[in-house]
Motif scaffolding. Structure first.
Motif: not given
Length: 367
Positions: A93-95, A273-280
């Protein structure tokens, strides 16, 4: 007295009874045979005991393995080496927070801010703050509301993707695999709960089955969900959901801040794209792995500040005079409503403002 004749005397070599000697020899041989027989029986018994001890050791080892497996099957706590444990979830979450800051940028230099659109965005999240043309001291607020907007937009993408009514838009074993598994695991959990609650019997495996199903499936989705898709003999390619919404997210955020440097623009937009993947994967999957399930909580405009589960750039002696302006990253916690059992993973990130109807000194105005 009759005379004794020599012919009446029989010489026996000192043994008065030869039959007795034969009888003793036979008894000795008999005892010796019994001894050998008993010795052989004892050796056989010893061999049997040794074999039983060996089998007992094997059974103990197997029982220990079964007990260990049973313990693992019924243990709901995540081990220190598990990539989904609470510490790992907190770190990820911090990352994500750092990644969001990098994506929004500092909103300085070669960044053009659309003040009118930012103002509309603030109102959407119920903030009454006003962005002026001189944005020098308002960059933190602009960054905060844009980070909130990125998360909310991705939440909207996720709601559409995981809506079971939209399954016809995805191929079952292509980009829709995560949707199918996400929806069907809840059916399995409900069936497992029926077996555990409505069928007679007492055992730990059945009792924890609904929870273990949830943990195992969502752990797998958290580890692999929305990763690159493997193509036969063609390497890998981005998941369709990621590639599609990456472009949509970039277009949306560019309505509020535009990057003038083409090279920098490309570098920043590639992060979407990486932000979307991490959030989901974090909010849809990894929270579900925790036991009890972890939750996220947004705080609203004008909510009171509480430093035990909020963080921001305030001083302790200010807390009585400030409230929430924008909550730009939600609180992650377990059992938040029960103070005695509450566990905080990561505090909410808050941009604060001075309480209304208060005399404002220069320090309050600055904050």
């Amino acid at each position: 007295m009759e005379p004794i004749h020599q012919n009446d005397i029989t010489i026996t070599d000192g043994n008065p009874n030869p039959n007795l000697e034969n009888s003793g020899l036979e008894s000795y041989e008999k005892l010796l045979n019994e001894h050998e027989k008993l010795k052989k029986q004892l050796e056989e018994q010893i061999n049997i005991i040794q074999e039983l001890e060996r089998k007992n050791t094997v059974l103990k080892d197997e029982a220990s393995k079964y007990q260990s497996a049973l313990g693992a099957a019924t243990n709901l706590q995540l081990s220190d080496s598990d990539t989904n444990n609470p510490v790992a979830l907190k770190n990820d979450m911090l990352k994500l927070q750092d990644l969001l800051e990098d994506y929004i940028t500092t909103c300085k230099g070669n960044v053009e801010i659309n003040i009118n659109e930012i103002q509309k965005l603030l109102k959407r999240y119920k903030s009454n703050s006003v962005i002026t043309k001189d944005q020098k001291d308002q960059k933190p607020l602009i960054k905060a509301v844009l980070q909130r907007h990125v998360i909310e937009e991705i939440f909207d993408y996720g709601e559409k993707y995981f809506n079971f009514d939209n399954l016809q838009n995805y191929k079952e074993y292509g980009c829709g695999a995560e949707t199918y598994l996400y929806n069907r695991i809840y059916d399995l959990i409900q069936l497992a709960e029926v077996i555990a609650e409505k069928r007679d019997g007492v055992d730990d495996i059945t009792r924890v089955l609904p929870i273990k199903l949830r943990q195992e499936v969502f752990a797998a989705l958290g580890n692999r969900g929305f990763n690159k898709v493997i193509a036969n003999k063609k390497g890998t390619f981005p998941h369709e959901f990621i590639s599609r919404y990456q472009d949509i997210l970039n277009r949306e955020i560019n309505k509020y801040r535009k990057l003038k440097d083409p090279g920098k623009k490309q570098e920043i937009e590639d992060m979407a794209g990486e932000i979307i993947r991490k959030v989901i994967t974090l909010f849809w999957f990894r929270l579900e792995v925790q036991e009890p399930i972890a939750e996220y909580i947004w705080f609203d405009y004008n909510d009171n500040i509480n430093h035990s589960y909020m963080e921001g750039t305030w001083e302790d002696d200010e807390i009585e005079n400030i409230v929430v302006d924008i909550c730009y990253f939600p609180l992650i916690a377990q059992k938040f409503d029960d103070k005695s059992k509450r566990q905080i993973y990561t505090p909410a990130r808050i941009f604060h403002k001075t309480k209304q109807n208060m005399p404002q000194n220069s320090e309050n105005t600055k904050n």
